[in-house]
Design a protein around this motif. Structure first.
Motif, short mmCIF file in Angstrom:
data_model
loop_
_atom_site.label_atom_id
_atom_site.label_comp_id
_atom_site.label_asym_id
_atom_site.label_seq_id
_atom_site.Cartn_x
_atom_site.Cartn_y
_atom_site.Cartn_z
N CYS A 20 5.09 3.47 3.97
CA CYS A 20 6.16 2.52 3.66
C CYS A 20 7.55 3.04 4.01
CB CYS A 20 6.09 2.10 2.19
SG CYS A 20 6.58 3.40 1.07
N CYS A 48 4.86 3.65 -3.23
CA CYS A 48 3.43 3.33 -3.19
C CYS A 48 2.55 4.43 -3.76
CB CYS A 48 3.01 2.98 -1.77
SG CYS A 48 3.08 4.39 -0.65
N CYS A 78 7.49 8.73 3.38
CA CYS A 78 6.15 8.17 3.30
C CYS A 78 5.77 7.58 4.66
CB CYS A 78 6.11 7.08 2.23
SG CYS A 78 4.51 6.26 2.11
N CYS A 126 5.38 9.51 -3.00
CA CYS A 126 6.15 8.34 -2.63
C CYS A 126 6.43 7.52 -3.89
CB CYS A 126 5.38 7.50 -1.62
SG CYS A 126 6.22 5.93 -1.28
ZN LIG Z 1 5.01 4.85 0.44
#
Ligand SMILES: [Zn+2]
Length: 164
Positions: free
Chosen positions: A154, A140, A151, A137
């Motif tokens: 998020c 993050c 992800c 990702c």
């Molecule tokens: Zn993420």
């Protein structure tokens, strides 16, 4: 008894062919030394040339012309260096030697077979590192096994990266 002679292509040097470890005579053309200039294997090759393990030879004009004519007919895309290496191998064969073109380049291998010139590939199957991928990702930095699209935390679109 015919001399065994290895004709070295740049791809052979890249693939890890170590001239210093081979007993047979080895030759190459000047351009390969120049192509190898930016490689880590450059030093190995140069050392071998200085030590006389690898001889830098120019092919005959006849062999060059002959190879060029054929290359035009096949429509294969090969560099001027490739043509020289093939011509050099042809010269050696005609001189009664037992040359072998060391190359990992498919276009050169094809032409070599066409001319009946023996060649050998360097890279052994399985020796190359197998790339494994993971999905990362970008927001993050969480990692997922492929083929995860997004992800879970998020919602960002994941990018594929080689796993270390
Ligand atoms: Zn993420």
């Amino acid at each position: 008894m015919p001399r065994k002679v290895y004709v070295l292509d740049t791809s052979a040097v890249i693939a890890g062919f170590v001239p210093g470890l081979v007993k047979a005579e080895q030759v190459t053309v000047q351009e390969v030394l120049e192509e190898a200039r930016d490689l880590c294997s450059k030093l190995e090759l140069e050392t071998a040339v200085v030590a006389g393990k690898v001889k830098v030879v120019s092919p005959s004009r006849e062999a060059l012309d002959e190879i060029r004519r054929e290359v035009i007919q096949t429509g294969d895309v090969v560099s001027a260096v490739d043509v020289k290496l093939l011509a050099l191998t042809l010269d050696l064969k005609r001189a009664g030697d037992e040359p072998e073109l060391m190359t990992d380049d498919y276009a050169i291998q094809n032409l070599a077979s066409l001319f009946g010139l023996p060649y050998q590939r360097i890279a052994m199957p399985g020796i190359k590192e197998v790339l494994r991928w993971e999905m990362v990702c970008p927001a993050c930095d969480r990692r997922y096994p492929p083929p995860a699209p997004r992800c879970e935390v998020c919602g960002s679109r994941l990018v594929r990266r080689p796993r270390r």
